[in-house]
Write an enzyme that holds these catalytic residues in place. Sequence first.
Site, PDB file in Angstrom:
ATOM      1  N   TYR A  76      70.609  45.916  41.143  1.00 21.18           N
ATOM      2  CA  TYR A  76      70.035  44.959  42.443  1.00 21.18           C
ATOM      3  C   TYR A  76      68.289  45.059  42.823  1.00 21.18           C
ATOM      4  O   TYR A  76      67.746  43.856  43.313  1.00 21.18           O
ATOM      5  CB  TYR A  76      70.973  44.752  43.612  1.00 21.18           C
ATOM      6  CG  TYR A  76      72.074  43.750  43.141  1.00 21.18           C
ATOM      7  CD1 TYR A  76      72.855  44.194  43.016  1.00 21.18           C
ATOM      8  CD2 TYR A  76      72.153  43.807  44.831  1.00 21.18           C
ATOM      9  CE1 TYR A  76      73.859  43.833  42.410  1.00 21.18           C
ATOM     10  CE2 TYR A  76      73.429  43.163  44.221  1.00 21.18           C
ATOM     11  CZ  TYR A  76      74.645  43.421  43.950  1.00 21.18           C
ATOM     12  OH  TYR A  76      75.753  42.397  43.896  1.00 21.18           O
TER      13      TYR A  76
ATOM     14  N   ASP B 283      85.832  49.176  34.000  1.00 27.89           N
ATOM     15  CA  ASP B 283      86.914  48.149  33.094  1.00 27.89           C
ATOM     16  C   ASP B 283      88.058  47.960  33.297  1.00 27.89           C
ATOM     17  O   ASP B 283      89.570  47.911  33.714  1.00 27.89           O
ATOM     18  CB  ASP B 283      86.866  47.844  31.679  1.00 27.89           C
ATOM     19  CG  ASP B 283      86.278  49.268  30.763  1.00 27.89           C
ATOM     20  OD1 ASP B 283      86.332  50.150  30.916  1.00 27.89           O
ATOM     21  OD2 ASP B 283      86.190  49.007  29.438  1.00 27.89           O
TER      22      ASP B 283
ATOM     23  N   ASP C  89      84.971  42.116  45.001  1.00 27.55           N
ATOM     24  CA  ASP C  89      86.036  40.524  45.027  1.00 27.55           C
ATOM     25  C   ASP C  89      87.880  40.423  44.917  1.00 27.55           C
ATOM     26  O   ASP C  89      88.464  39.750  45.541  1.00 27.55           O
ATOM     27  CB  ASP C  89      85.378  39.511  45.111  1.00 27.55           C
ATOM     28  CG  ASP C  89      84.509  39.038  45.640  1.00 27.55           C
ATOM     29  OD1 ASP C  89      83.721  39.367  46.611  1.00 27.55           O
ATOM     30  OD2 ASP C  89      83.716  37.693  45.185  1.00 27.55           O
TER      31      ASP C  89
ATOM     32  N   ASP D  10      80.285  45.213  43.871  1.00 29.28           N
ATOM     33  CA  ASP D  10      80.447  43.625  44.523  1.00 29.28           C
ATOM     34  C   ASP D  10      81.128  43.658  43.758  1.00 29.28           C
ATOM     35  O   ASP D  10      82.613  42.218  44.425  1.00 29.28           O
ATOM     36  CB  ASP D  10      79.224  43.240  44.230  1.00 29.28           C
ATOM     37  CG  ASP D  10      78.800  41.707  44.452  1.00 29.28           C
ATOM     38  OD1 ASP D  10      79.385  41.268  45.739  1.00 29.28           O
ATOM     39  OD2 ASP D  10      78.402  41.001  43.226  1.00 29.28           O
TER      40      ASP D  10
ATOM     41  N   LYS E 188      80.135  53.217  33.704  1.00 33.60           N
ATOM     42  CA  LYS E 188      80.771  52.639  32.449  1.00 33.60           C
ATOM     43  C   LYS E 188      79.812  54.010  31.645  1.00 33.60           C
ATOM     44  O   LYS E 188      78.592  53.540  31.024  1.00 33.60           O
ATOM     45  CB  LYS E 188      80.201  51.589  31.996  1.00 33.60           C
ATOM     46  CG  LYS E 188      80.460  50.666  31.358  1.00 33.60           C
ATOM     47  CD  LYS E 188      81.823  50.127  30.882  1.00 33.60           C
ATOM     48  CE  LYS E 188      81.961  49.673  29.845  1.00 33.60           C
ATOM     49  NZ  LYS E 188      82.878  49.249  28.978  1.00 33.60           N
TER      50      LYS E 188
HETATM   51  C1  IPM Z   1      78.264  40.525  48.809  1.00 35.36           C
HETATM   52  C2  IPM Z   1      77.496  39.392  47.963  1.00 35.36           C
HETATM   53  C3  IPM Z   1      75.153  40.124  48.054  1.00 35.36           C
HETATM   54  C4  IPM Z   1      76.033  41.104  47.224  1.00 35.36           C
HETATM   55  C5  IPM Z   1      74.856  39.132  47.525  1.00 35.36           C
HETATM   56  C6  IPM Z   1      74.705  37.312  47.969  1.00 35.36           C
HETATM   57  C7  IPM Z   1      73.526  39.472  47.857  1.00 35.36           C
HETATM   58  O1  IPM Z   1      77.825  39.203  46.810  1.00 35.36           O
HETATM   59  O2  IPM Z   1      77.577  41.408  50.000  1.00 35.36           O
HETATM   60  O3  IPM Z   1      78.883  40.938  48.716  1.00 35.36           O
HETATM   61  O4  IPM Z   1      75.763  41.093  45.637  1.00 35.36           O
HETATM   62  O5  IPM Z   1      75.822  42.261  47.624  1.00 35.36           O
HETATM   63 MN    MN Z   2      79.932  39.829  46.393  1.00 30.93          MN
END
Ligand code: IPM
Ligand code: MN
Length: 371
Positions: free
Chosen positions: A144, A225, A253, A249, A193
Amino acid sequence: MSRVQKAIAVLAGDGIGPEVTRAAVSVLEECASALGHRFDFIALPFGGIAIDRCGEPLPAETLDACRKADAVLLGAVGGAKWDSQPLNRRPEAGLLGLRKELGLYINVRPVKLLGALRAMCPVRLDEGETIDMEIVRELAGGIYFGPRQSSGSNGDEIASDMEVYSAKEIERVALYAFRRAAARSKRLASIDKANVLASSGLWRRTVERTAKGFPEVKLDSLYVDNAALQLVLRPAQFDVMLTSNMFGDILSDEAAALAGSIGLIPSMSLGNGTALYEPIHGSAPQLAGKNSANPIGAILCAAMLLRESFGLPREAMAVEKAVEHTLAAGFRTPDIVRGGSRMIGCSEMAAQIRAAVAESAMETEKYGWGV
Ligand code: IPM
Ligand code: MN
Ligand code: NAD
């Protein structure tokens, strides 16, 4: 009972950000008025709305107010309106800038399958198994923030982003994850990884070296993975998971889906400056303005804030219990609705949770915190 007075910077942002943040603020206000605390909320422009109003996603006055506040509460940023901007002028760049400027290198994302939502888990759990894990995501380094380049034109373009980590950057977040694991079930899964990437090789060696200071914690290093696979096959095996910025990240999710909805998951970011609390979801533009976003992730951010930044664990627990009580009573936003439950909107969900907080505060006044 000790009463506290605190200032909270509120960065509502874009899309559903303002709706879910309003819900979280209203729950904090309920806590304050019911239990005699004083919270001052400072609303600040941030993200796309700040680009429109001030020409940049992270205006200097917003950053300054965040530095001075006792905690920052953030909604979400981003939307189609700003997607054509260059990367460094998009709402998301404001979020990365804020994390960097506040020195927030630790991001904790607790993923817990709440009892009332057990049937929402898309994978099969054995009897007695549940999901109760924390993802500790490195937040101020990695791909990032590494060198980025674009060159060429007309179909012959080249672009690159570089994953860069120093041993110090890895060690400081690893130390936190080991401490967190030591205080929980004493298991830590570190994700990398290392079979392919040099930065991951350094990650694994550094985490293994850090492990020597925590003989009571059992460390497992997994390739990312395989971690993605194991999360779906048997999520109950994970307790604390340590990841780089990008792997965290993605995996958070995925883990959120296991808990029933991404709208349920809070996070806190810690480091050298003011701590920041934000739900892990985005601005969900397709839900914006419809009063149908799930505010529970944002409301659980308020609980984390009370516990971790304000030293108010009982208030935090009152909010968490209020969430569980409301779900157990059958109230659901559309993302978690199922037969037999009652669908309500974002603001109604907040009202139900506020009422449950007020009720437990009344009992506290009557009987003390013991009940
Ligand atoms: C998160 C989001 C952010 C990230 C983006 C919007 C910069 O996806 O906080 O999970 O990737 O950190
Ligand atoms: Mn995110
Ligand atoms: P998203 O998290 O906004 O949405 C993903 C899916 O989850 C969608 O189906 C959405 O409807 C659902 N969802 C998200 N939050 C929900 C909630 N509270 N209640 C119910 N359902 C919810 O991710 P995306 O669609 O990939 O991104 C949308 C925008 O948000 C993009 O501009 C992205 O850059 C931004 N984003 C911001 C943050 C942040 O500010 N922290 C995080 C992730 C994405």
